[in-house]
Every structure is written in C-alpha cells, then in structure tokens.
Design a protein around this motif. Structure first.
Motif, short mmCIF file in Angstrom:
data_model
loop_
_atom_site.label_atom_id
_atom_site.label_comp_id
_atom_site.label_asym_id
_atom_site.label_seq_id
_atom_site.Cartn_x
_atom_site.Cartn_y
_atom_site.Cartn_z
N VAL A 65 58.32 -3.98 56.29
CA VAL A 65 59.06 -2.88 55.65
C VAL A 65 58.53 -2.62 54.24
O VAL A 65 58.54 -3.50 53.39
CB VAL A 65 60.57 -3.18 55.58
CG1 VAL A 65 61.30 -2.03 54.88
CG2 VAL A 65 61.14 -3.42 56.97
N GLU A 66 58.06 -1.40 54.02
CA GLU A 66 57.64 -0.97 52.69
C GLU A 66 58.60 0.08 52.12
O GLU A 66 58.81 0.14 50.92
CB GLU A 66 56.22 -0.38 52.74
CG GLU A 66 55.14 -1.39 53.07
CD GLU A 66 55.00 -2.49 52.03
OE1 GLU A 66 55.29 -2.22 50.84
OE2 GLU A 66 54.61 -3.61 52.40
N LYS A 67 59.17 0.90 53.01
CA LYS A 67 60.10 1.93 52.59
C LYS A 67 61.35 1.93 53.47
O LYS A 67 61.36 1.38 54.57
CB LYS A 67 59.43 3.31 52.62
CG LYS A 67 58.34 3.48 51.57
CD LYS A 67 57.86 4.92 51.52
CE LYS A 67 56.85 5.11 50.39
NZ LYS A 67 56.43 6.53 50.26
N THR B 10 67.84 -1.35 49.68
CA THR B 10 66.38 -1.22 49.59
C THR B 10 65.71 -2.56 49.39
O THR B 10 64.74 -2.91 50.08
CB THR B 10 65.99 -0.27 48.44
OG1 THR B 10 66.57 1.01 48.68
CG2 THR B 10 64.49 -0.14 48.33
N TRP B 11 66.20 -3.35 48.45
CA TRP B 11 65.56 -4.64 48.16
C TRP B 11 65.80 -5.67 49.26
O TRP B 11 64.96 -6.52 49.52
CB TRP B 11 66.00 -5.16 46.79
CG TRP B 11 65.33 -4.44 45.66
CD1 TRP B 11 65.43 -3.11 45.36
CD2 TRP B 11 64.43 -5.00 44.69
NE1 TRP B 11 64.65 -2.80 44.27
CE2 TRP B 11 64.04 -3.93 43.83
CE3 TRP B 11 63.94 -6.28 44.45
CZ2 TRP B 11 63.16 -4.12 42.78
CZ3 TRP B 11 63.08 -6.46 43.38
CH2 TRP B 11 62.68 -5.40 42.56
N THR C 165 63.29 -4.55 52.13
CA THR C 165 61.86 -4.66 51.80
C THR C 165 61.40 -6.09 51.57
O THR C 165 60.24 -6.32 51.24
CB THR C 165 61.51 -3.80 50.57
OG1 THR C 165 62.39 -4.12 49.49
CG2 THR C 165 61.62 -2.32 50.89
N SER D 129 61.86 2.71 47.94
CA SER D 129 61.03 1.51 47.83
C SER D 129 61.42 0.75 46.57
O SER D 129 62.26 1.21 45.78
CB SER D 129 59.55 1.87 47.77
OG SER D 129 59.23 2.45 46.52
N ARG D 130 60.81 -0.39 46.36
CA ARG D 130 61.13 -1.19 45.18
C ARG D 130 60.67 -0.54 43.88
O ARG D 130 61.04 -0.98 42.80
CB ARG D 130 60.53 -2.60 45.31
CG ARG D 130 61.18 -3.41 46.42
CD ARG D 130 60.92 -4.90 46.29
NE ARG D 130 61.69 -5.63 47.29
CZ ARG D 130 61.88 -6.94 47.27
NH1 ARG D 130 61.37 -7.67 46.28
NH2 ARG D 130 62.57 -7.54 48.21
N LYS E 177 58.41 1.71 57.80
CA LYS E 177 59.67 2.25 57.30
C LYS E 177 60.84 1.71 58.12
O LYS E 177 60.80 1.71 59.35
CB LYS E 177 59.67 3.78 57.36
CG LYS E 177 60.99 4.40 56.89
CD LYS E 177 60.98 5.92 57.00
CE LYS E 177 60.18 6.54 55.88
NZ LYS E 177 60.34 8.03 55.85
#
Length: 357
Positions: free
Chosen positions: A171-173, A162-163, A166, A199-200, A137
């Motif tokens: 980084v996932e969240k 976010t994008w 990530t 997230s995405r 995160k």
C-alpha cells in the motif's frame, strides 16, 4: 519512507530502549507477511521423531505456535494529548490484516480489550469496513456510521487511516469510500481529499507554529518523546522547514535539536546538541558528528537512548535512508553496557512503540 527496513544492529545497542516499564517500545525483526504462513513439514522423508526431544521442545513449540497466530500491527490511535500515535499490537494473524487493522481503530470494537492506557480509538462506533488493495492503492469502504465523528477528529481520522494502511508493503496510497461512493471531501468539516489518493506525504500531527508563509516551506516528520505512567513512547510530528533548505537531513536534526516548542506535552533529548559537520550519506547510511551533549552520561559516554531512537525514527522517514551512524567529536560513540562499540549503523525498528501481552 523506510518503514519496511530490516535490522542490522547488535541487540545490546538499544537494550535499554527496547524495554521500558516492562514494554518493548521498539521491536526489531523481519516484517510479518500479509499472507498467512503455509503448512511446513520439518522432517525429511524417512526421519523419525525423537520422543524425548519432542517433550523437551514442547514448551518452545507451543510458544512458536502462539507467535504464528498473531502479527504485530501498527494501529494509529489517539493519545491523551490528542496526538495520532502508532501503537504496535499483536493481532490475530489472518488473510485480511489490512481490513483487521482498520476494524481495530473502531470505538468499542475489538481494540477496546487491548487499548494502551491513555489511548482511544479513532473511528466512530459500529463502523464497518472492507478493504481492497490493488496496484499499490488500498480502497477503504466504510459503512455510513463512519460519518458520525466529532469535527475535531476529522484530521486525526484521515491521518490514522492513511498511516495505518500504508504500513503494509503493498500500500502506497489510500482511497476512502462510504457505502461504495468515493469521498472527495470529509463529511463533517469538508476537508478536501486528493483524487489521486492519500499518502504519508500529507503528514501527521501537523505543526505549522511560527510559519508566516506555508507556501515557502516544505514538510519534514520528526519523532519526539511522550511519557505516560506506564512508559515512554515516540510521537511523529510533521513540521514545516524553509524550502531553501537543500539538506533535509540537517533540517530534521535541527528540528529535533530545537524541540517541540514551549508548552508542548512532548519532549526532545537534544538539549545542547550541535552538529559539528554536515551530515554525510553513503549507501543508505547517514553519518552524523555531534558534540558531547548527545551523551546521556558523560562518565559512561553513552548516547542518550531517546536521542538515538528519535534520530533513527526521524531520519529513516526520509527517502533513501536506511540507517544512522552517530559520532561524537569524530569518534564512534554508541557504546553497549559491556563497553563494546557498535560497528554497524542503527536501522529503523520493525515495530514502533511495540506492546506485548
């Protein structure tokens, strides 16, 4: 999502799509590391430097050094049509590339000197940020200036931050904070923020047109084409498809065939295209069998470059898909300018809409 995939396609396959209007839109290569490169000695003990060879290689070494000083980074900016779009730019290579990426999203910040034509930054002017990454995160902590945005930019800011974050392997969240306090909703329009993190899966450039009941649908992200005076680029759009559609690959292809809709500023290069068989997935590669409408030229029997790029970008957003193989009437189709068929699947480019200076 297969945003970290490596390339296995021959260079000639996308030669025409890698460079458009002088800019490489899809850049292929190994992903840059977040940690800076360590000093390396290239001479074994006892070896001497060949002065003549050193002079001959002086220019190459200088170029290599310049490359090491930058790292291609995806910045999700706002284009002239209001879409949030990745533009891959060579930024200084330092230890805090995630923090730096967000700093380059700030209006009147360092991005102003490298903004592509028709694009604008996302975050309010004078916004400061720190980024702490732990256990998958990224915690982005903004200064109070973050609150000074226009209401119509609220969703764009959520998607851009976010994008952008990530894109990094670690980084996932994403968690958003202002002055150290976690945000449970956005400060202007009050858009709720998931406590577990962004997230995405939230999508990007959301398009729910023609959907009467969103609860009976699920999201898929596809890439359409946009054009500026200086070139062509690819825009991700998250659309809603029926929850009853079990084959998400087919759903993605169908959305590309249907296109972005009447009156849209985007385009799709799939006019008349049809799948002749159900898609097949094996070892991470999707095989698609189309009719001849996917050819950009029936005489040369070459698949349209924009069609191929849109397919690869869209399908590699799906979990477990790393490459795409395209057939026409059951036969290999992607043909280079030299007339040689491509023997390996096309994989996702390392950098989308890449720009060099």
């Amino acid at each position: 999502m297969s945003k970290k995939a490596k390339v296995s396609i021959a260079v000639t396959v996308l030669a025409s799509s890698v460079y458009l209007s002088g800019c490489g839109l899809l850049s292929f290569g190994d992903k840059e590391k977040i940690d800076p490169p360590q000093d390396v000695s290239y001479l074994k003990e006892g070896e001497k430097v060949d002065t003549a060879k050193k002079e001959e290689g002086k220019e190459t070494a200088s170029n290599d050094e310049a490359v090491e000083k930058t790292v291609m980074t995806e910045l999700y900016l706002i284009d002239k049509n209001g879409y949030v779009v990745s533009q891959s730019l060579p930024l200084p290579n330092n230890e805090s590339v995630a923090k730096q990426a967000l700093e380059y999203l700030v209006v009147n910040g360092p991005v102003q000197n490298v903004l592509p034509n028709g694009f604008r930054a996302v975050l309010p002017a004078d916004t400061q940020v720190t980024v702490n990454i732990k256990d998958g995160k990224a915690i982005a902590d903004f200064s109070p200036e973050f609150n000074n945005y226009q209401p119509e930019d609220e969703q764009k800011i959520l998607q851009s931050v976010t994008w952008t974050l990530t894109q990094f392997e670690s980084v996932e969240k994403v968690e958003l904070r202002v002055n150290g306090y976690p945000l449970t909703e956005m400060p202007v329009n009050g858009t709720p923020i998931d406590e577990s993190g962004l997230s995405r899966k939230m999508g990007i450039n959301l398009d729910a047109s023609g959907i009467a009941d969103p609860t009976s649908t699920k999201p898929v992200t596809v890439y359409y084409v946009s054009q500026t005076d200086s070139g062509t680029y690819y825009v991700p759009v998250t659309k809603r498809v029926s929850s009853n559609e079990a084959d998400e690959v087919k759903a993605v292809v169908q959305e590309l065939i249907e296109g972005p809709g009447y009156g849209s500023a985007l385009a799709s290069d799939f006019t008349g295209a049809e799948l002749l068989d159900d898609p097949s997935l094996k070892d991470g590669t999707v095989t698609l069998n189309f009719n001849e409408a996917v050819y950009g030229s029936l005489e040369e029997k070459m698949v349209s470059e924009h069609m191929l790029n849109s397919l690869v970008l869209s399908l590699t957003e799906q979990k477990g898909i790393k490459g795409v193989s395209v057939l026409v009437n059951g036969e290999a189709t992607a043909v280079s300018k030299d007339g040689e068929p491509v023997t390996e699947p096309v994989t996702r480019p390392e950098n989308v809409n890449a720009i060099s200076f």
